[in-house]
Design an enzyme around this catalytic site. Structure first.
Site, PDB file in Angstrom:
ATOM      1  N   ASP A  37       0.823  -1.209   0.000  1.00 43.63           N
ATOM      2  CA  ASP A  37       0.000   0.000   0.000  1.00 43.63           C
ATOM      3  C   ASP A  37       0.859   1.261   0.000  1.00 43.63           C
ATOM      4  O   ASP A  37       2.085   1.204   0.112  1.00 43.63           O
ATOM      5  CB  ASP A  37      -0.903   0.021   1.237  1.00 43.63           C
ATOM      6  CG  ASP A  37      -1.888  -1.136   1.260  1.00 43.63           C
ATOM      7  OD1 ASP A  37      -2.312  -1.555   0.167  1.00 43.63           O
ATOM      8  OD2 ASP A  37      -2.221  -1.604   2.364  1.00 43.63           O
TER       9      ASP A  37
ATOM     10  N   TYR B 141       5.985 -10.365   6.335  1.00 43.41           N
ATOM     11  CA  TYR B 141       6.071  -8.926   6.579  1.00 43.41           C
ATOM     12  C   TYR B 141       6.672  -8.677   7.960  1.00 43.41           C
ATOM     13  O   TYR B 141       6.487  -9.478   8.884  1.00 43.41           O
ATOM     14  CB  TYR B 141       4.680  -8.285   6.547  1.00 43.41           C
ATOM     15  CG  TYR B 141       4.098  -8.047   5.177  1.00 43.41           C
ATOM     16  CD1 TYR B 141       4.195  -6.793   4.566  1.00 43.41           C
ATOM     17  CD2 TYR B 141       3.431  -9.067   4.499  1.00 43.41           C
ATOM     18  CE1 TYR B 141       3.637  -6.573   3.311  1.00 43.41           C
ATOM     19  CE2 TYR B 141       2.875  -8.850   3.243  1.00 43.41           C
ATOM     20  CZ  TYR B 141       2.979  -7.599   2.657  1.00 43.41           C
ATOM     21  OH  TYR B 141       2.427  -7.378   1.413  1.00 43.41           O
TER      22      TYR B 141
END
Length: 258
Positions: free
Chosen positions: A52, A110
């Site tokens: 994002d 992540y």
């Protein structure tokens, strides 16, 4: 036609995210533009995980097809010379034509980095989330146990999420303290829009003592985004690894800091 794999690092501050957008610069746009110039033909890329706005990557994996006759060094050094300073190719290799960086992936990793110190750091301000209050790592890790396995993560998905299903399979979710840094490492088959940042926002409430570890289970079962905490800021999140059947790529961000 040959299929090439690229390992990419980028700092996401100046981009609207990975995916090409008409209104703002994206990592995909910059990479495709540089690759197309080297290939002297239009190149389109596929990535393992679409990050994002403001999110970074230490080991994004990309693949593209080209019939341009270029040495591997051209795909790395040549393209890097055309890329901005906040996007670089770390490695390149030719792979089987059936390889797809997104759909061949088994899981993705992540890291979310928290700088837990009484005083903020000018150096790390754009690289991690600063939290000046003491965090209880043990309670945060107790809460993480409720996230493991295949579950409905509707409570942690963005209202703009376009996924057909809210189910995701989390294999690992753990907070690790290294000096003043606290690293949240999460491994899953895939993630919903804003899912990791929404998880971090809620887990911080547990770490600060506002909620119990069991509260995370209650939020999960509610399947209601309004029951979870606010979304953690983007600049602490890093895409750090992908695993495939034949190989894996991982570069933990904290090892670059310490």
């Amino acid at each position: 036609m040959k299929n090439y794999l690229l390992q990419i690092e980028y700092f996401g501050k100046n981009y609207c995210g990975w995916q090409r957008q008409s209104h703002s610069p994206s990592v995909q746009e910059e990479l495709e533009k540089a690759l197309s110039k080297i290939a002297n033909q239009n190149i389109e890329v596929t990535c393992a995980g679409r990050t994002d706005t403001g999110v970074h990557a230490t080991s994004q994996i990309v693949n593209f097809y080209s019939n341009a006759d270029r040495p591997l060094s051209a795909w790395q050094r040549g393209v890097n010379a055309l890329l901005p300073q906040d996007i670089k190719i770390l490695a390149v290799q030719q792979v089987d034509n059936n390889f797809n960086s997104r759909f061949t992936a088994i899981n993705r990793t992540y890291n979310y980095i928290i700088y837990n110190s009484a005083t903020s750091s000018p150096i790390f301000a754009e690289h991690c989330l600063w939290e000046n209050r003491e965090l209880d790592i043990d309670k945060m890790n107790q809460a993480c146990e409720y996230l493991l396995g295949e579950q409905d993560f509707s409570s942690f998905r963005s209202s703009q999420c376009q996924s057909n299903t809210p189910f995701r399979n989390i294999q690992k979710a753990e907070f690790i303290k290294q000096g003043s840094f606290i690293v949240f490492e999460v491994v899953g088959n895939a993630f919903l829009h804003h899912m990791i940042r929404n998880l971090v926002g809620s887990l911080l409430k547990v770490g600060l003592g506002f909620e119990s570890p069991e509260w995370i289970k209650v939020v999960l079962e509610a399947k209601d985004r309004t029951q979870a905490a606010e979304t953690a800021k983007a600049h602490g999140l890093y895409f750090v690894g992908v695993e495939y059947p034949e190989f894996s790529f991982k570069r933990q961000i904290i090892k670059l800091f310490c």
